[in-house]
Design an enzyme around this catalytic site. Structure first.
Site, PDB file in Angstrom:
ATOM      1  N   LYS A 281       0.826  -1.208   0.000  1.00  0.00           N
ATOM      2  CA  LYS A 281       0.000   0.000   0.000  1.00  0.00           C
ATOM      3  C   LYS A 281       0.859   1.256   0.000  1.00  0.00           C
ATOM      4  CE  LYS A 281      -3.610  -2.683   2.202  1.00  0.00           C
ATOM      5  NZ  LYS A 281      -4.146  -3.192   3.485  1.00  0.00           N
TER       6      LYS A 281
ATOM      7  N   GLN B 115      -4.442  -2.113   9.806  1.00  0.00           N
ATOM      8  CA  GLN B 115      -4.259  -3.398   9.133  1.00  0.00           C
ATOM      9  C   GLN B 115      -4.890  -4.524   9.952  1.00  0.00           C
ATOM     10  OE1 GLN B 115      -2.935  -3.954   5.999  1.00  0.00           O
ATOM     11  NE2 GLN B 115      -3.722  -6.012   6.342  1.00  0.00           N
TER      12      GLN B 115
ATOM     13  N   ASP C 172     -11.131   2.743   4.481  1.00  0.00           N
ATOM     14  CA  ASP C 172     -11.259   1.290   4.281  1.00  0.00           C
ATOM     15  C   ASP C 172     -12.651   0.784   4.641  1.00  0.00           C
ATOM     16  OD1 ASP C 172     -10.169  -1.110   3.396  1.00  0.00           O
ATOM     17  OD2 ASP C 172      -9.485  -1.706   5.377  1.00  0.00           O
TER      18      ASP C 172
END
Length: 281
Positions: free
Chosen positions: A55, A99, A122
């Site tokens: 990323k 994450q 996200d």
């Protein structure tokens, strides 16, 4: 046989998404804004480290900024939330990604919900999930959004189709089920307690595999002409679908790698640029 098949090339879709971001990023730069994604990694999970690095590299290639925060595995929920709040308060940070997965002792849901909705690129917060269910999310979960982007890019009809989603996680199976439903598909969501799973999957015009088990979906589960989207990524670069066997019956299928994964990252970048542009309003 394979000449008649449609291989859903995720790199091609991702390049299309990123190509549309270049001018937008340049315009923001002229206004003194560099889209910035902050990633938080708790612990030393090798796969998670790889994802975070990918990323960051993707941001760099598009002249975006990335901040990588690594916390030790013994980080507490409170310490993690404190770090998230610092990023929430930083006007130069436009997107925050925690994450997944985090160590088991951390309350993941509480940590996700600490992320400001304006920076939840996200789509992991409870509020973001709710907005997605109503078809109103600005930043839906990236992997479900990637699946929808692939279907749209290849002009694969969704309306009126029977979509079978295998998996019910709150950041993949459930939100993609909602997104397909909002596009007027008839959706069946399957999970570990589903009886006669093979028979149900065989009814799907569109099959989304999101179970986290290598080669879980077998070729004879897929009805002829179905579209198969493999959202799994397991050790050894293996998806949740037995690719070669499912290809026999499928009309269209995503490979692993180079399927849903690249589009997920491109979607994350797009959401971060979207969030940066919102600061100008």
């Amino acid at each position: 046989m394979n000449a008649e098949k449609l291989i859903l090339d995720g790199n091609r879709v991702a390049d299309s998404i990123k190509g549309m971001l270049i001018n937008r990023i340049a315009d923001l730069s002229k206004k003194g804004i560099v889209p910035c994604l902050a990633t938080i990694l708790v612990g030393d999970n090798p796969s998670s480290k790889t994802y975070v690095r990918m990323k960051g590299n993707a941001c760099k290639r598009l002249d975006m900024q990335s901040i990588r925060i690594e916390l030790p595995s013994d980080t507490t929920t409170d310490d993690l939330i404190s770090q998230i709040n610092k990023l929430n308060d930083d006007p130069d940070v436009h997107g925050i990604l925690l994450q997944h997965p985090v160590p088991h002792h951390i309350d993941e849901r509480v940590a996700f919900d600490a992320i400001s909705i304006e920076k939840d690129v996200d789509g992991v917060t409870t509020l973001g999930y709710a907005r997605n269910a109503f078809g109103a999310a600005e930043f839906p979960c990236c992997t479900p959004a990637a699946i929808m982007a692939i279907l749209e890019y290849y002009n694969i009809p969704v309306e009126g189709k029977h979509a079978v989603v295998i998996g019910r996680s709150p950041i993949l199976g459930k939100p993609v089920s909602a997104m397909l439903l909002n596009k007027n598909a008839t959706v069946t969501t399957c999970h570990s307690k589903t009886i006669n799973l093979k028979d149900i999957v065989h009814l799907g015009d569109i099959v989304v595999a999101a179970v986290g088990k290598s080669n879980f979906v077998q070729g004879d589960w897929i009805k002829p002409g179905a579209v198969v989207l493999d959202a799994g990524y397991n050790e050894g670069n293996i998806g949740d679908v037995d690719y070669n066997e499912c290809l026999r019956n499928a009309y269209a299928i995503t490979p692993v790698p180079a399927g849903v994964g690249p589009v997920t990252i491109a979607t994350l970048l797009k959401h971060t640029v979207d969030a940066a542009e919102k600061t100008l309003r």
